[in-house]
Design an enzyme around this catalytic site. Structure first.
Site, short mmCIF file in Angstrom:
data_model
loop_
_atom_site.label_atom_id
_atom_site.label_comp_id
_atom_site.label_asym_id
_atom_site.label_seq_id
_atom_site.Cartn_x
_atom_site.Cartn_y
_atom_site.Cartn_z
N GLU B 50 0.87 -1.18 0.00
CA GLU B 50 0.00 0.00 0.00
C GLU B 50 0.90 1.22 0.00
O GLU B 50 1.87 1.29 0.76
CB GLU B 50 -0.87 0.04 1.25
CG GLU B 50 -1.91 -1.07 1.32
CD GLU B 50 -2.73 -1.02 2.61
OE1 GLU B 50 -3.55 -1.92 2.79
OE2 GLU B 50 -2.53 -0.09 3.42
N ASP B 61 -5.99 9.22 10.73
CA ASP B 61 -4.65 8.73 11.01
C ASP B 61 -4.06 9.33 12.27
O ASP B 61 -4.36 10.47 12.63
CB ASP B 61 -3.73 9.02 9.83
CG ASP B 61 -3.98 8.06 8.68
OD1 ASP B 61 -3.80 6.84 8.90
OD2 ASP B 61 -4.37 8.50 7.59
#
Lengths: 406, 279
Positions: B50, B61
């Site tokens: 990824e 995040d």
């Protein structure tokens, strides 16, 4: 833009998926989506419940002190020599700004949902203070995320929140202002899903927030209609309000959107100037997706969010509520702007002419009244939303004016 | 036609093990180093890579990935350059699936349709876009499927059985189960509960289910591999990378190796669990 087909009504949005035209929506992480759907259902239930409205209404009267007056600003009217200027005095609400209207609604909703932990983001601190106030009143835990930069320039409000028992968390990520406080609040929400209610302070975020916050703030415009009918026997000819996220503005505007004879002006923060650092998302931005909705944003060619700048911490946000983006594209509301310098001048003028210290946010609206009012005939009725009082800004303004004198 | 993602899960199944999925940020700490890391990952044992699309406001995040994105943006990384790096990776590696992971606004700004064409041409296999729930499938998910890219959805502990079918409806490639309610790189999940959660999701889909958030070591990876078809590691790799940077956040001689060393450990963890025996 204005040549788009016009809807039959400007007051029916959003659709069931939270869209105002192409704007709005629910752009959130999957973890939050079930919570957003729960909130939508809980709000729909509350809206249909007379007991909810009765409690709101009672608290509006006895705790917030509504209705706020519609005041004829006689000396400012004489000074500009044009439109008859009225102030909608939201600065007289308990906690000193319009923010409390929305917070009351959301806190009563949080109680219905059984949520005991309230989180909020704040820029100028007015939304934080209002949230801390109602959390104190109802015995709820309150955590307020505030950019480190704003903590420094809004010390009186940080102290106020602490006195009210709230925990103020300075946010050090990103640009350390309102957008980062909102990121941090979303991170908290995604982590503490079970017991936490996110009390958003403006008409942004994922659906249903933009519509819900607007509904709670619409008391401003609804009262203004009745008060102007009582004072002058007719509707106002124009409305002027400042816009950061846009909650005080939509609150004033929304009840008038389907009265085409009422001219509506939203004043964005032009900061150092529209060709320099500013916070005017509609004048200087493009449609993008941030904080749960599609709206006009300040960003670069790669879609990276840019720093907003305004002298006013409450307007210092690179986005705007999605309904404003739609009203802008439809041409129903005229979006204009005022610089830091113009807001400071308007602040001083209002203090001397009317004995009212407005917050720096509505000082932006007053700054444009300087051009709008003289161009209108004397029978033109203009309402300016004084969305908050300037006490919180005194240390900052003293420093700016003091520095200039020395 | 078998996609690269399907082929890779097939290979792992044949080897009787879970897949290792690694996340690093494109352009962190500079484009060439991030490409060198990307190229080194399959050799160190990563099965699927990824690549993060940097964004200023990554609201799901934690601090590690936020900082990685800001480091990349500071040296001028953008979506155009990220696709160029993927193209260069693909020139040398025709097999390893590449997933771009990020937030919608940079893609929206690039122009959705142009992005899908360019990403496909660069050799991207799938997309994970954190802020696009099924309610917004018209925005990118459905056009991505039409363009031949997998749209990999996150399922979370708050995704209940009632909601799962909607979440899985247009999901392709694999399902990414987020093991905690929270942001990346923070809490370590109760690995015992992960297997139960994966079983629940598998009742609704034939797709492989990979698990991420909070996996930091070979031991964690092994624990997750017991109950899932794959293990995702991101923040721990970024922490390893960050630990090697100089005072100005520039790469040093040890940067690439710090990441590959951890990937090798994670790979050993994943490979220590024989899924054939479990099945």
């Amino acid at each position: 833009m204005t040549n788009q087909p016009q809807p039959n009504s400007f007051r029916t949005g959003p659709d069931e998926r939270g869209h105002f035209g192409i704007f709005g929506g629910r752009f959130v992480a999957e973890t939050l989506m079930p919570l957003v759907l729960d909130l939508e259902q809980a709000y729909a239930d509350a809206r249909a419940d007379p007991a909810f409205h009765a409690e709101m209404s009672s608290m509006m009267t006895h705790y917030i002190g509504r209705p706020s007056p519609l005041y004829f600003a006689e000396r400012m009217t004489e000074h500009f020599g044009g439109a008859k200027i009225y102030f909608k005095r939201e600065e007289l609400n308990h906690t000193g700004a319009h923010k409390v209207n929305n917070v009351l609604g959301q806190i009563l909703l949080a109680r219905r949902m059984g949520k005991k932990r309230i989180i909020a983001e704040t820029g100028a601190g007015q939304h934080g203070v209002a949230t801390a106030t109602l959390c104190a009143r109802y015995g709820l835990e309150c955590i307020v995320y505030m950019g480190e930069v704003d903590v420094a320039r809004q010390q009186p409000n940080v102290f106020r929140m602490n006195m009210l028992g709230a925990k103020v968390v300075p946010v050090t990520s990103g640009t350390r202002t309102l957008k980062d406080a909102m990121n941090e609040a979303l991170r908290d929400w995604v982590t503490n899903v079970a017991d936490t209610f996110y009390c958003i302070g403006t008409v942004a975020g994922p659906h249903p927030y933009p519509a819900m916050v607007r509904d709670f703030q619409s008391v401003i415009g609804t009262e203004t209609r009745d008060q102007m009918m009582a004072a002058e026997g007719r509707l106002p000819d124009s409305l002027v309000a400042c816009i950061g996220g846009g909650s005080n503005a939509i609150g004033l505007f929304h009840p008038f959107l389907d009265d085409p004879e009422v001219e509506i002006y939203g004043v964005e923060a032009a900061g150092h100037g529209l060709d320099k650092l500013h916070a005017a998302s509609l004048s200087g931005g493009r449609p993008g997706v941030l904080h749960g909705n599609r709206t006009y944003l300040l960003m670069n060619d790669d879609g990276q969010i840019q720093d907003a700048h305004s002298i006013s911490a409450g307007l210092d946000y690179p986005g705007i509520g999605p309904e404003h983006s739609w009203l802008h594209d439809m041409g129903r509301v005229h979006y204009i702007s005022a610089t830091d310098e113009e807001a400071l001048e308007a602040f001083q003028l209002c203090a001397r002419l009317e004995g009212i210290l407005p917050a720096l946010e509505p000082a932006h609206a007053l700054a444009r009244v300087k051009d709008l009012a003289p161009a209108k005939p004397k029978d033109h009725l203009m309402v300016v939303n004084i969305s908050g009082r300037g006490d919180k800004d005194i240390p900052q303004i003293a420093e700016i004016l003091g520095a200039r004198l020395s | 036609m078998t996609t690269r993602i399907e082929a890779r899960f097939e290979k792992c199944r044949a080897e009787g093990r879970a897949a290792l999925v690694t996340y690093v940020m494109a352009g962190d700490p500079d484009p060439e180093t991030s490409l060198a890391i990307l190229k080194s990952l399959p050799k160190a044992g990563a099965d699927i890579v990824e690549f993060g699309l940097p964004f200023t406001d990554p609201m799901a995040d934690g601090p590690a990935i936020q900082a990685a994105g800001l480091r990349a943006l500071k040296v001028g990384q953008d979506t155009v350059k990220t696709l160029a790096l993927v193209r260069r990776f693909r020139d040398e590696d025709a097999q390893t699936p590449v997933i771009l992971m990020g937030y919608f606004n940079p893609i929206h700004t690039y122009g959705r349709d142009r992005f899908l064409v360019d990403a496909k041409a660069a050799g991207v296999d799938g997309l994970i876009v954190v802020d696009l729930p099924p309610e917004e499938d018209d925005e990118l998910c459905l056009p991505a499927l039409r363009a031949g890219l997998a749209f990999i959805r996150l399922a979370t502990p708050t995704t209940d059985d009632k909601r799962l079918p909607a979440v899985l409806a247009n999901t392709g490639g694999f399902v990414y189960y987020v093991s905690i309610t929270g942001i990346t790189g923070m809490a370590t999940p109760d690995f015992g509960k992960v297997a139960t959660a994966v079983e629940r999701i598998k009742r609704h889909t034939p797709l492989p289910v990979v698990v991420g958030f909070g996996v930091k070591s070979g031991a964690h990876a092994a624990a997750v591999a017991r109950g899932a078809d794959g293990v995702v590691v991101g923040s721990a790799l970024i922490d390893a990378l960050k630990g090697t940077l100089d005072a100005d956040d520039r790469a040093t001689a040890g940067t690439v190796e710090a990441v590959t060393t951890l990937v090798k450990e994670l790979s050993e963890g994943v490979r220590s669990v024989n899924k054939r025996a479990a099945a």
